[in-house]
Design a protein around this motif. Structure first.
Motif, PDB file in Angstrom:
ATOM      1  N   CYS A 194       0.846  -1.200   0.000  1.00 37.04           N
ATOM      2  CA  CYS A 194       0.000   0.000   0.000  1.00 37.04           C
ATOM      3  C   CYS A 194       0.875   1.242   0.000  1.00 37.04           C
ATOM      4  O   CYS A 194       2.086   1.174   0.236  1.00 37.04           O
ATOM      5  N   LEU A 195       0.256   2.372  -0.264  1.00 37.38           N
ATOM      6  CA  LEU A 195       0.957   3.640  -0.128  1.00 37.38           C
ATOM      7  C   LEU A 195       1.177   3.927   1.362  1.00 37.38           C
ATOM      8  O   LEU A 195       0.370   3.496   2.202  1.00 37.38           O
ATOM      9  N   PRO A 196       2.235   4.620   1.716  1.00 34.83           N
ATOM     10  CA  PRO A 196       2.502   4.907   3.132  1.00 34.83           C
ATOM     11  C   PRO A 196       1.312   5.512   3.876  1.00 34.83           C
ATOM     12  O   PRO A 196       1.066   5.176   5.038  1.00 34.83           O
ATOM     13  N   ALA A 197       0.552   6.370   3.206  1.00 34.30           N
ATOM     14  CA  ALA A 197      -0.583   7.020   3.864  1.00 34.30           C
ATOM     15  C   ALA A 197      -1.690   6.037   4.229  1.00 34.30           C
ATOM     16  O   ALA A 197      -2.495   6.307   5.119  1.00 34.30           O
ATOM     17  N   ASN A 198      -1.727   4.890   3.548  1.00 35.51           N
ATOM     18  CA  ASN A 198      -2.776   3.895   3.798  1.00 35.51           C
ATOM     19  C   ASN A 198      -2.314   2.756   4.699  1.00 35.51           C
ATOM     20  O   ASN A 198      -3.075   1.812   4.933  1.00 35.51           O
ATOM     21  N   LEU A 199      -1.101   2.833   5.198  1.00 33.40           N
ATOM     22  CA  LEU A 199      -0.547   1.735   5.986  1.00 33.40           C
ATOM     23  C   LEU A 199      -1.309   1.553   7.300  1.00 33.40           C
ATOM     24  O   LEU A 199      -1.314   2.445   8.151  1.00 33.40           O
ATOM     25  N   PRO A 200      -1.961   0.395   7.498  1.00 37.07           N
ATOM     26  CA  PRO A 200      -2.668   0.156   8.763  1.00 37.07           C
ATOM     27  C   PRO A 200      -1.707  -0.378   9.820  1.00 37.07           C
ATOM     28  O   PRO A 200      -0.714  -1.034   9.492  1.00 37.07           O
ATOM     29  N   PHE A 222      -2.619  -2.555  12.010  1.00 36.18           N
ATOM     30  CA  PHE A 222      -2.967  -3.963  12.152  1.00 36.18           C
ATOM     31  C   PHE A 222      -4.170  -4.267  11.269  1.00 36.18           C
ATOM     32  O   PHE A 222      -4.844  -3.360  10.775  1.00 36.18           O
ATOM     33  N   ILE A 223      -4.434  -5.559  11.082  1.00 40.49           N
ATOM     34  CA  ILE A 223      -5.595  -6.031  10.332  1.00 40.49           C
ATOM     35  C   ILE A 223      -6.505  -6.772  11.308  1.00 40.49           C
ATOM     36  O   ILE A 223      -6.039  -7.605  12.086  1.00 40.49           O
ATOM     37  N   GLU A 224      -7.805  -6.463  11.284  1.00 48.16           N
ATOM     38  CA  GLU A 224      -8.752  -7.101  12.190  1.00 48.16           C
ATOM     39  C   GLU A 224      -9.455  -8.280  11.522  1.00 48.16           C
ATOM     40  O   GLU A 224      -9.865  -8.195  10.364  1.00 48.16           O
ATOM     41  N   VAL A 225      -9.576  -9.362  12.270  1.00 46.56           N
ATOM     42  CA  VAL A 225     -10.326 -10.535  11.818  1.00 46.56           C
ATOM     43  C   VAL A 225     -11.343 -10.866  12.904  1.00 46.56           C
ATOM     44  O   VAL A 225     -10.970 -11.196  14.034  1.00 46.56           O
ATOM     45  N   ASP A 226     -12.633 -10.756  12.566  1.00 49.76           N
ATOM     46  CA  ASP A 226     -13.706 -10.972  13.540  1.00 49.76           C
ATOM     47  C   ASP A 226     -14.096 -12.450  13.565  1.00 49.76           C
ATOM     48  O   ASP A 226     -14.459 -13.028  12.540  1.00 49.76           O
ATOM     49  N   LEU A 227     -14.022 -13.055  14.749  1.00 47.13           N
ATOM     50  CA  LEU A 227     -14.336 -14.476  14.891  1.00 47.13           C
ATOM     51  C   LEU A 227     -15.755 -14.725  15.394  1.00 47.13           C
ATOM     52  O   LEU A 227     -16.134 -15.871  15.635  1.00 47.13           O
ATOM     53  N   ALA A 228     -16.551 -13.667  15.537  1.00 48.27           N
ATOM     54  CA  ALA A 228     -17.883 -13.786  16.148  1.00 48.27           C
ATOM     55  C   ALA A 228     -18.750 -14.824  15.448  1.00 48.27           C
ATOM     56  O   ALA A 228     -19.459 -15.593  16.106  1.00 48.27           O
ATOM     57  N   ASP A 229     -18.709 -14.866  14.115  1.00 48.90           N
ATOM     58  CA  ASP A 229     -19.607 -15.756  13.378  1.00 48.90           C
ATOM     59  C   ASP A 229     -18.899 -16.966  12.768  1.00 48.90           C
ATOM     60  O   ASP A 229     -19.485 -17.683  11.950  1.00 48.90           O
ATOM     61  N   VAL A 230     -17.659 -17.183  13.145  1.00 50.93           N
ATOM     62  CA  VAL A 230     -16.922 -18.338  12.626  1.00 50.93           C
ATOM     63  C   VAL A 230     -17.409 -19.598  13.343  1.00 50.93           C
ATOM     64  O   VAL A 230     -17.551 -19.609  14.566  1.00 50.93           O
ATOM     65  N   LEU A 264      -9.716  -6.072   3.791  1.00 55.20           N
ATOM     66  CA  LEU A 264      -8.574  -5.197   4.041  1.00 55.20           C
ATOM     67  C   LEU A 264      -9.011  -3.736   3.907  1.00 55.20           C
ATOM     68  O   LEU A 264      -9.955  -3.419   3.177  1.00 55.20           O
ATOM     69  N   PRO A 265      -8.332  -2.828   4.596  1.00 57.06           N
ATOM     70  CA  PRO A 265      -8.671  -1.396   4.482  1.00 57.06           C
ATOM     71  C   PRO A 265      -8.517  -0.910   3.044  1.00 57.06           C
ATOM     72  O   PRO A 265      -7.791  -1.510   2.241  1.00 57.06           O
ATOM     73  N   GLU A 266      -9.180   0.160   2.723  1.00 52.42           N
ATOM     74  CA  GLU A 266      -9.116   0.722   1.371  1.00 52.42           C
ATOM     75  C   GLU A 266      -7.674   1.076   1.008  1.00 52.42           C
ATOM     76  O   GLU A 266      -6.933   1.640   1.808  1.00 52.42           O
ATOM     77  N   GLY A 267      -7.288   0.689  -0.192  1.00 55.63           N
ATOM     78  CA  GLY A 267      -5.937   1.002  -0.662  1.00 55.63           C
ATOM     79  C   GLY A 267      -4.886   0.003  -0.234  1.00 55.63           C
ATOM     80  O   GLY A 267      -3.699   0.186  -0.517  1.00 55.63           O
ATOM     81  N   VAL A 268      -5.300  -1.068   0.448  1.00 60.85           N
ATOM     82  CA  VAL A 268      -4.357  -2.078   0.945  1.00 60.85           C
ATOM     83  C   VAL A 268      -4.595  -3.397   0.211  1.00 60.85           C
ATOM     84  O   VAL A 268      -5.729  -3.850   0.086  1.00 60.85           O
ATOM     85  N   GLU A 269      -3.531  -4.019  -0.276  1.00 62.64           N
ATOM     86  CA  GLU A 269      -3.632  -5.283  -0.989  1.00 62.64           C
ATOM     87  C   GLU A 269      -2.791  -6.346  -0.304  1.00 62.64           C
ATOM     88  O   GLU A 269      -1.765  -6.053   0.312  1.00 62.64           O
ATOM     89  N   SER A 270      -3.235  -7.601  -0.427  1.00 58.32           N
ATOM     90  CA  SER A 270      -2.483  -8.731   0.105  1.00 58.32           C
ATOM     91  C   SER A 270      -1.385  -9.113  -0.881  1.00 58.32           C
ATOM     92  O   SER A 270      -1.650  -9.334  -2.061  1.00 58.32           O
ATOM     93  N   VAL A 271      -0.169  -9.200  -0.400  1.00 57.76           N
ATOM     94  CA  VAL A 271       0.960  -9.585  -1.248  1.00 57.76           C
ATOM     95  C   VAL A 271       0.790 -11.023  -1.741  1.00 57.76           C
ATOM     96  O   VAL A 271       1.055 -11.332  -2.900  1.00 57.76           O
TER      97      VAL A 271
END
Length: 209
Positions: free
Chosen positions: A137-143, A145-153, A166-173
């Motif tokens: 991602c671009l530096p301005a979009n760097l999160p 952390f990434i959240e994973v909700d387990l409530a409904d798993v 993933l947040p806007e502007g962020v891609e998985s390598v």
């Protein structure tokens, strides 16, 4: 996002193992700054400031402001070496970031509702298969952390990278490499030898009688 971390640094010209050893004895941290198609720069930082800064999780996954002899430089931590048993940081590698160019780094995963998920209350066991995710991602979009909700798993379910928002502007390598790289991140499995299995065993014995 938390406030940006700022660290003061000075350029060092005394290089080599002996020089680094002297710096550490003086409670300093030798470091290197590289990237952005510029020559690497050897730096020195105050150990006490580094030690305090690295206590924050965001130290490893956010853009840091390096104040180098009065000049502000944006960078991320790419590597940190520690003493094998003392609470000391022995070396830091910083990567320069350019606001107009995407950076590749890893960020931690935060698992939400891990203890309150219905599957866990019913005896399921959470298995963390990845504690960090490689992103671009671009530096301005760097999160931080990434959240994973387990409530409904559900029990027996596995969450993969492709199922994580993933947040806007962020891609998985990894996902950018293709479907075969859709790595598992977390799962909830049935407890072995738990109450559910015992109940099944008792039912089977009752049928046999």
């Amino acid at each position: 996002m938390s406030d940006q971390i700022t660290l003061d640094a000075v350029v060092r010209t005394d290089l080599g193992k002996g020089a680094s050893r002297r710096l550490r004895h003086a409670d300093k941290v030798p470091a290197i700054l590289y990237g952005a198609e510029q020559e690497p720069t050897a730096l020195t930082l105050e150990h006490s400031k580094v030690l305090k800064a690295q206590e924050a999780e965001s130290f490893y996954s956010s853009v840091i402001n390096l104040n180098i002899d009065g000049t502000a430089v944006q960078a991320i931590v790419k590597d940190m070496q520690r003493h094998p048993f003392k609470p000391k940081v022995t070396h830091l590698d910083f990567l320069r970031v350019d606001a107009t160019h995407a950076l590749v780094t890893t960020v931690p995963v935060h698992f939400l509702n891990e203890e309150t998920a219905a599957a866990v209350k019913n005896g399921g066991i959470v298995n963390h298969l990845a504690n960090e995710i490689a992103i671009s991602c671009l530096p301005a979009n760097l999160p931080e952390f990434i959240e994973v909700d387990l409530a409904d798993v559900e029990i027996g379910q596995t969450i993969h990278l492709s199922e994580i928002k993933l947040p806007e502007g962020v891609e998985s390598v990894e996902l950018a490499k293709g479907e075969s790289h859709d790595l598992a991140v977390v799962s909830i499995s049935a407890a072995k030898g738990g109450a559910a299995e015992e109940a099944e065993g008792e039912a089977a014995e009752g049928d046999a009688e």
